[in-house]
Write a protein that holds these residues in place. Structure first.
Motif, PDB file in Angstrom:
ATOM      1  N   VAL A  82       4.886  45.183 117.344  1.00 55.98           N
ATOM      2  CA  VAL A  82       3.554  44.571 117.380  1.00 55.98           C
ATOM      3  C   VAL A  82       3.492  43.200 117.985  1.00 55.98           C
ATOM      4  N   ILE A  83       4.609  42.351 117.473  1.00 55.39           N
ATOM      5  CA  ILE A  83       4.640  40.766 117.896  1.00 55.39           C
ATOM      6  C   ILE A  83       5.659  40.799 119.012  1.00 55.39           C
ATOM      7  N   ASN A  84       5.102  40.112 120.201  1.00 59.61           N
ATOM      8  CA  ASN A  84       6.141  39.832 121.263  1.00 59.61           C
ATOM      9  C   ASN A  84       5.993  38.428 121.570  1.00 59.61           C
ATOM     10  N   GLY A  85       6.870  37.784 122.386  1.00 57.67           N
ATOM     11  CA  GLY A  85       6.826  36.509 122.839  1.00 57.67           C
ATOM     12  C   GLY A  85       7.762  35.761 123.468  1.00 57.67           C
ATOM     13  N   VAL A  86       7.626  34.568 124.054  1.00 58.21           N
ATOM     14  CA  VAL A  86       8.689  33.785 124.295  1.00 58.21           C
ATOM     15  C   VAL A  86       8.216  32.288 123.885  1.00 58.21           C
ATOM     16  N   VAL A  87       9.046  31.471 123.629  1.00 59.54           N
ATOM     17  CA  VAL A  87       8.878  30.084 123.495  1.00 59.54           C
ATOM     18  C   VAL A  87       9.611  29.143 124.869  1.00 59.54           C
ATOM     19  N   LEU A  88       8.739  28.644 125.616  1.00 61.35           N
ATOM     20  CA  LEU A  88       9.510  27.821 126.648  1.00 61.35           C
ATOM     21  C   LEU A  88       9.564  26.304 126.346  1.00 61.35           C
ATOM     22  N   PHE A  89      10.863  25.973 126.155  1.00 60.71           N
ATOM     23  CA  PHE A  89      11.279  24.591 125.757  1.00 60.71           C
ATOM     24  C   PHE A  89      11.583  23.604 126.800  1.00 60.71           C
ATOM     25  N   MET A  90      10.950  22.461 126.969  1.00 65.22           N
ATOM     26  CA  MET A  90      11.295  21.609 128.084  1.00 65.22           C
ATOM     27  C   MET A  90      11.959  20.180 127.677  1.00 65.22           C
ATOM     28  N   ASP A  91      12.793  19.533 128.729  1.00 67.01           N
ATOM     29  CA  ASP A  91      13.164  18.431 128.489  1.00 67.01           C
ATOM     30  C   ASP A  91      12.152  17.260 128.283  1.00 67.01           C
ATOM     31  N   ILE A  92      12.133  16.441 127.242  1.00 73.07           N
ATOM     32  CA  ILE A  92      11.115  15.555 127.053  1.00 73.07           C
ATOM     33  C   ILE A  92      11.042  14.437 128.047  1.00 73.07           C
ATOM     34  N   GLU A  93      12.252  14.113 128.538  1.00 76.77           N
ATOM     35  CA  GLU A  93      12.429  13.044 129.689  1.00 76.77           C
ATOM     36  C   GLU A  93      12.048  13.465 131.035  1.00 76.77           C
ATOM     37  N   THR A  94      12.377  14.747 131.296  1.00 73.31           N
ATOM     38  CA  THR A  94      12.029  15.129 132.987  1.00 73.31           C
ATOM     39  C   THR A  94      11.039  16.088 133.057  1.00 73.31           C
ATOM     40  N   GLY A  95      10.567  16.750 131.770  1.00 74.77           N
ATOM     41  CA  GLY A  95       9.821  18.021 131.954  1.00 74.77           C
ATOM     42  C   GLY A  95      10.163  19.389 132.406  1.00 74.77           C
ATOM     43  N   GLU A  96      11.742  19.317 132.567  1.00 75.38           N
ATOM     44  CA  GLU A  96      12.348  20.377 133.182  1.00 75.38           C
ATOM     45  C   GLU A  96      12.390  21.511 132.384  1.00 75.38           C
ATOM     46  N   PRO A  97      12.209  22.812 132.496  1.00 77.21           N
ATOM     47  CA  PRO A  97      12.326  23.847 131.560  1.00 77.21           C
ATOM     48  C   PRO A  97      13.903  23.863 131.099  1.00 77.21           C
ATOM     49  N   VAL A  98      14.265  23.815 129.932  1.00 79.13           N
ATOM     50  CA  VAL A  98      15.632  24.120 129.540  1.00 79.13           C
ATOM     51  C   VAL A  98      16.005  25.283 128.949  1.00 79.13           C
ATOM     52  N   ALA A  99      15.027  25.909 128.201  1.00 73.66           N
ATOM     53  CA  ALA A  99      15.367  27.104 127.283  1.00 73.66           C
ATOM     54  C   ALA A  99      14.225  27.987 127.303  1.00 73.66           C
ATOM     55  N   LEU A 100      14.523  29.272 127.257  1.00 68.16           N
ATOM     56  CA  LEU A 100      13.305  30.169 126.893  1.00 68.16           C
ATOM     57  C   LEU A 100      14.021  31.241 125.979  1.00 68.16           C
ATOM     58  N   LEU A 101      13.269  31.017 124.785  1.00 64.29           N
ATOM     59  CA  LEU A 101      13.643  31.819 123.534  1.00 64.29           C
ATOM     60  C   LEU A 101      12.632  33.019 123.211  1.00 64.29           C
ATOM     61  N   GLU A 102      13.302  34.037 122.761  1.00 67.45           N
ATOM     62  CA  GLU A 102      12.521  35.199 122.363  1.00 67.45           C
ATOM     63  C   GLU A 102      11.732  34.505 121.039  1.00 67.45           C
ATOM     64  N   ALA A 103      10.507  35.028 121.159  1.00 63.52           N
ATOM     65  CA  ALA A 103       9.519  34.306 120.117  1.00 63.52           C
ATOM     66  C   ALA A 103       8.966  35.180 118.889  1.00 63.52           C
ATOM     67  N   SER A 104       9.302  36.297 118.896  1.00 65.58           N
ATOM     68  CA  SER A 104       8.740  37.101 118.068  1.00 65.58           C
ATOM     69  C   SER A 104       9.590  36.916 116.495  1.00 65.58           C
ATOM     70  N   TYR A 105      10.831  36.733 116.617  1.00 63.06           N
ATOM     71  CA  TYR A 105      11.857  36.460 115.780  1.00 63.06           C
ATOM     72  C   TYR A 105      11.722  35.051 115.300  1.00 63.06           C
ATOM     73  N   LEU A 106      11.475  34.293 116.274  1.00 62.27           N
ATOM     74  CA  LEU A 106      11.143  32.922 115.946  1.00 62.27           C
ATOM     75  C   LEU A 106       9.994  32.736 115.239  1.00 62.27           C
ATOM     76  N   THR A 107       8.943  33.064 115.578  1.00 62.92           N
ATOM     77  CA  THR A 107       7.606  33.052 114.827  1.00 62.92           C
ATOM     78  C   THR A 107       7.782  33.827 113.315  1.00 62.92           C
ATOM     79  N   VAL A 108       8.510  34.543 113.133  1.00 66.19           N
ATOM     80  CA  VAL A 108       8.739  35.213 111.778  1.00 66.19           C
ATOM     81  C   VAL A 108       9.127  34.277 110.884  1.00 66.19           C
ATOM     82  N   MET A 109      10.466  33.657 111.416  1.00 64.24           N
ATOM     83  CA  MET A 109      11.161  32.350 110.673  1.00 64.24           C
ATOM     84  C   MET A 109      10.531  31.420 110.788  1.00 64.24           C
ATOM     85  N   ARG A 110       9.754  30.891 111.816  1.00 65.49           N
ATOM     86  CA  ARG A 110       9.098  29.473 111.683  1.00 65.49           C
ATOM     87  C   ARG A 110       8.172  29.738 110.478  1.00 65.49           C
ATOM     88  N   THR A 111       7.170  30.608 110.337  1.00 65.27           N
ATOM     89  CA  THR A 111       6.157  31.238 109.394  1.00 65.27           C
ATOM     90  C   THR A 111       6.856  31.298 108.030  1.00 65.27           C
TER      91      THR A 111
END
Length: 336
Positions: A82-111
């Protein structure tokens, strides 16, 4: 860029550490040190789903990112999540994308971690009985987080599908040293509970009785004005209602909007943001008889601090897959 799958995240998970990361995000938000716009929800009417976009930055703790998550309930009919997604994480200094994380599991654990933090500050320390209404994808994260902060001995479960409730009960009995009971009636499931968790997509209250003195409630399922899990009488009864964000919760949560429209509640009765309690700028539980509620709608600052936690842990432990998106280029390198 580092790619982290759900199995990568599961292998790294330490719920106490995730609760600590989420608590940092809550503190930063309540101290006005984040930029967290309200989520953008795009209804996908043909499929009966929602596509949700949630950007945020928290510069003081080095976080910049965006979560995309979809909730498509009809996926159950075709054997998909039912739940799918991704989190795009960027370098705060350069704005470069540094990681792409599967988000459904992350969302469940964050919640779950948000409820864990709320339970730590608002539930009675001697809480032993947990009631869970809803046994969907969020339920396991809720249980893990609450077990991380309270010595729960008994779990009382209710779900619209008794079979799914029984399956969930058997699953958690295999994983955790708790006794589990399944109830067909939600009011019976909350009877005698010290902590209640509601994690459903309901548009109507999931139980009808009032809350017993001393109960703490984590209401985490609804996130739109038309959705609600708690009856108005419980909202009116509570001594302390705590939220992640006053603005977001009043605008997005039917659990509060509907009682406000009924004239039974007002926004100025919100006791505090959870980050204010964590930073000791507001009181948590003050006596044994208070009824306390944590109303969560989720917020992107929590997602990006959890993404940072997993990203940094993955780098230390050598977990994940590195992908090169493209080498440096300029207009000069393009042939006419």
């Amino acid at each position: 860029m580092l790619i982290l799958s759900s199995s990568d995240l599961q292998n790294m998970l330490n719920m106490s550490e995730v609760i600590e990361a989420v608590s940092t995000g809550l503190e930063e938000y309540s101290a006005s040190r984040t930029n967290t716009p309200l989520r953008t929800i795009l209804p996908v009417t043909k499929s009966g789903g929602n596509a949700i976009f949630m950007p945020a930055s928290a510069e003081e703790v080095g976080c910049l990112g965006m979560k995309y998550v979809s909730t498509f309930p009809n996926n159950r009919k075709i054997g998909k999540k039912v739940i799918n997604g991704v989190v795009l994480f960027m370098d705060i200094e350069t704005g470069e994308p540094v990681a792409l994380l599967e988000a459904s599991y992350l969302t469940v654990m964050r919640t779950g971690a948000l409820s864990g933090a709320a339970t730590k500050y608002l539930a009675r320390p001697d809480s032993k009985v947990l009631s869970m209404i809803g046994t969907g994808e969020q339920a396991l994260g809720q249980l893990q987080a609450i077990l991380a902060v309270r010595d729960i001995e008994k779990v009382q479960i209710n779900n619209r599908s008794k079979q799914k409730a029984l399956e969930f009960a058997a699953h958690i009995e295999r994983l955790f040293p708790v006794s589990v009971s399944v109830y067909e009636n939600a009011d019976e499931a909350i009877d005698g509970a010290d902590i209640i968790v509601t994690s459903t997509s309901s548009n109507t209250p999931v139980f009808t009785s009032g809350a017993a003195p001393g109960v703490h409630i984590n209401a985490i399922g609804s996130y739109q004005p038309t959705m609600r899990e708690l009856p108005t009488c419980v909202i009116s009864q509570a001594q302390k209602i705590v939220v992640e964000s006053r603005d977001a919760t009043v605008k997005e949560a039917g659990d509060l909007q509907i009682p406000i429209q009924e004239g039974k509640f007002s926004a100025d009765r919100i006791h505090a943001e959870l980050g204010e309690i964590i930073s000791n700028r507001a009181a948590g539980r003050e006596n044994e008889s208070e009824v306390t509620i944590f109303k969560s709608v989720g917020f992107a600052a929590a997602d990006i601090v959890v993404a940072k936690y997993f990203y940094e842990k993955a780098l230390k432990e050598g977990i994940g897959q590195h992908v090169e998106l493209g080498s440096a280029w300029s207009l000069d390198t393009i042939e006419a």
